[in-house]
Design an enzyme around this catalytic site. Structure first.
Site, mmCIF file in Angstrom:
data_model
loop_
_atom_site.group_PDB
_atom_site.id
_atom_site.type_symbol
_atom_site.label_atom_id
_atom_site.label_comp_id
_atom_site.label_asym_id
_atom_site.label_seq_id
_atom_site.Cartn_x
_atom_site.Cartn_y
_atom_site.Cartn_z
ATOM 1 C CD GLU A 1 1.200 -2.089 11.850
ATOM 2 O OE1 GLU A 1 1.543 -1.425 10.858
ATOM 3 O OE2 GLU A 1 0.416 -3.065 11.792
ATOM 4 C CG PHE A 2 -1.974 2.194 9.646
ATOM 5 C CD1 PHE A 2 -3.040 3.054 9.832
ATOM 6 C CD2 PHE A 2 -1.751 1.681 8.375
ATOM 7 C CE1 PHE A 2 -3.868 3.412 8.766
ATOM 8 C CE2 PHE A 2 -2.567 2.023 7.306
ATOM 9 C CZ PHE A 2 -3.630 2.898 7.512
ATOM 10 C CG ASN A 3 0.329 -2.274 7.682
ATOM 11 O OD1 ASN A 3 -0.078 -1.241 7.148
ATOM 12 N ND2 ASN A 3 1.544 -2.753 7.463
ATOM 13 C CG ASN B 1 2.095 2.519 14.189
ATOM 14 O OD1 ASN B 1 1.027 1.904 14.144
ATOM 15 N ND2 ASN B 1 2.938 2.541 13.168
ATOM 16 C CG ASP C 1 -0.235 0.050 2.548
ATOM 17 O OD1 ASP C 1 0.956 -0.340 2.606
ATOM 18 O OD2 ASP C 1 -0.844 0.494 3.533
ATOM 19 C CG ASP D 1 6.993 1.866 5.069
ATOM 20 O OD1 ASP D 1 6.211 2.590 4.422
ATOM 21 O OD2 ASP D 1 6.628 1.238 6.082
ATOM 22 C CG ASP D 2 4.193 -0.029 1.483
ATOM 23 O OD1 ASP D 2 3.566 -1.087 1.616
ATOM 24 O OD2 ASP D 2 4.040 0.955 2.218
ATOM 25 C CB THR E 1 4.430 -4.395 3.229
ATOM 26 O OG1 THR E 1 4.065 -3.879 1.936
ATOM 27 C CG2 THR E 1 5.506 -5.456 3.069
ATOM 28 C CG ASN F 1 0.674 3.675 3.991
ATOM 29 O OD1 ASN F 1 0.563 3.722 5.200
ATOM 30 N ND2 ASN F 1 1.669 3.030 3.397
ATOM 31 C CG HIS G 1 7.646 0.606 9.487
ATOM 32 N ND1 HIS G 1 7.809 0.463 10.842
ATOM 33 C CD2 HIS G 1 7.317 1.911 9.279
ATOM 34 C CE1 HIS G 1 7.592 1.619 11.449
ATOM 35 N NE2 HIS G 1 7.289 2.512 10.517
ATOM 36 C CG ASP G 2 6.016 -1.707 4.587
ATOM 37 O OD1 ASP G 2 5.647 -2.067 5.718
ATOM 38 O OD2 ASP G 2 5.372 -0.896 3.894
#
Length: 316
Positions: A170-172, A164, A10, A14-15, A130, A39, A245-246
């Site tokens: 966490e968002f995902n 976060n 998404d 970082d993706d 991710t 995102n 992150h990803d």
């Protein structure tokens, strides 16, 4: 032989670096890219995935758009969770990127995932999501047998300490907790590469200098991504250097020793008033339930960034 992965994204800065790493590492065969709303809305994340794939030369693989909305909950995006979008209005603000050099695959992302996995050999494909896990659970529903055929699922999401998007989540995972719950509960190997691990993967000034010294158009784009993402990350999360992150999930597939893990029982909370979307992680066996999955704990910082920098050189 290179490890075949399907990267479900998404983008997101970082993706974008995860796509670059998968394309630029010789131990990975990037078999497909699928997009999901996360995102940003699906139209933006899909367009971003196409532009990044074009930038890094991944123009000969299928790219398919997936889920526009979560399974059950109201849709959230990056900008709605934090006080201002970390990734910008487009989902990938910063340097100008090329227009897509490929058409979208006509299949839904879930169909593409199923078609590749079911046509392949046993344990041929690793799924690397991710973003929110909606596409993965839709593929499971479309063809339940993929659970038995996929080698493993290595996902970026969750945390075993704190979130976060909320103190717990966490968002995902919060973006589609019901999908995440189904993915973690399925009878396949899931490795959770969560915030506890990814917050170790920060782009320090020294790292940015190493990337800048490569001196190619793509290395300059990566530095600009890090500058934009880093400034927003610092303003929102008070972290001076941005965590990538990803890309950590891709690094785990490339070389498991870069991302160390521990066995755990992991489940996603879908009922809690304050804990909705939490990845409840039991390392001690407190619940008396099998350690069904793996949680990433420790990053080899130098080895991780060596992988990223080598991939930038490879695609430049």
């Amino acid at each position: 032989m290179p490890k075949k992965i399907i990267l479900d994204v998404d983008p997101g800065h970082d993706d974008a670096i995860a796509i670059l790493l998968a394309q630029g590492n010789p131990d990975i065969e990037l078999a497909a890219i699928t997009s999901v709303a996360g995102n940003q809305i699906l139209e933006k994340t899909t367009y971003n995935a196409q532009r990044v794939a074009t930038l890094v030369g991944a123009t000969d693989i299928p790219i398919a758009a997936g889920a526009k909305y979560p399974l059950m909950r109201e849709q959230i995006t990056d900008g709605e969770v934090v006080a201002g979008s970390v990734h910008g209005v487009s989902g990938l603000d910063g340097p100008e990127l090329p227009e897509p050099a490929m058409d979208l695959d006509p299949r839904h992302a879930a169909e593409l995932i199923v078609d590749l996995v079911m046509a392949g050999e046993q344990d041929e494909y690793t799924l690397v999501p991710t973003g929110p896990l909606t596409n993965i659970v839709l593929a499971m529903r479309l063809e339940p047998k993929i659970v038995d055929r996929v080698k493993e699922v290595v996902l970026m999401g969750g945390a075993y300490t704190q979130g976060n998007a909320t103190p717990a989540a966490e968002f995902n995972i919060l973006a589609d907790p019901e999908a995440a719950a189904a993915v973690f509960a399925a009878e396949w190997q899931v490795t959770m590469v969560g915030l506890d691990l990814t917050h170790q993967a920060v782009a320090t000034p020294e790292i940015k200098e190493r990337i800048r010294a490569i001196g190619t158009p793509i290395s300059r784009v990566v530095v600009e991504w890090l500058d934009f993402f880093g400034a927003n990350y610092d303003s929102v999360w008070k972290m001076p250097y941005p965590p990538i992150h990803d890309a950590c999930a891709v690094a785990r597939v490339i070389n498991p020793s870069v991302v160390q893990v521990k066995e755990a029982f992991i489940a996603v909370e879908t009922q809690g008033k304050w804990t909705y979307g939490e990845t409840v992680t039991d390392f001690l066996g407190s619940y008396g339930l099998p350690f069904n999955n793996l949680a990433a704990t420790t990053l080899d910082f130098d080895a991780f960034w060596d992988l990223i920098i080598d991939a930038i050189k490879q695609v430049s």
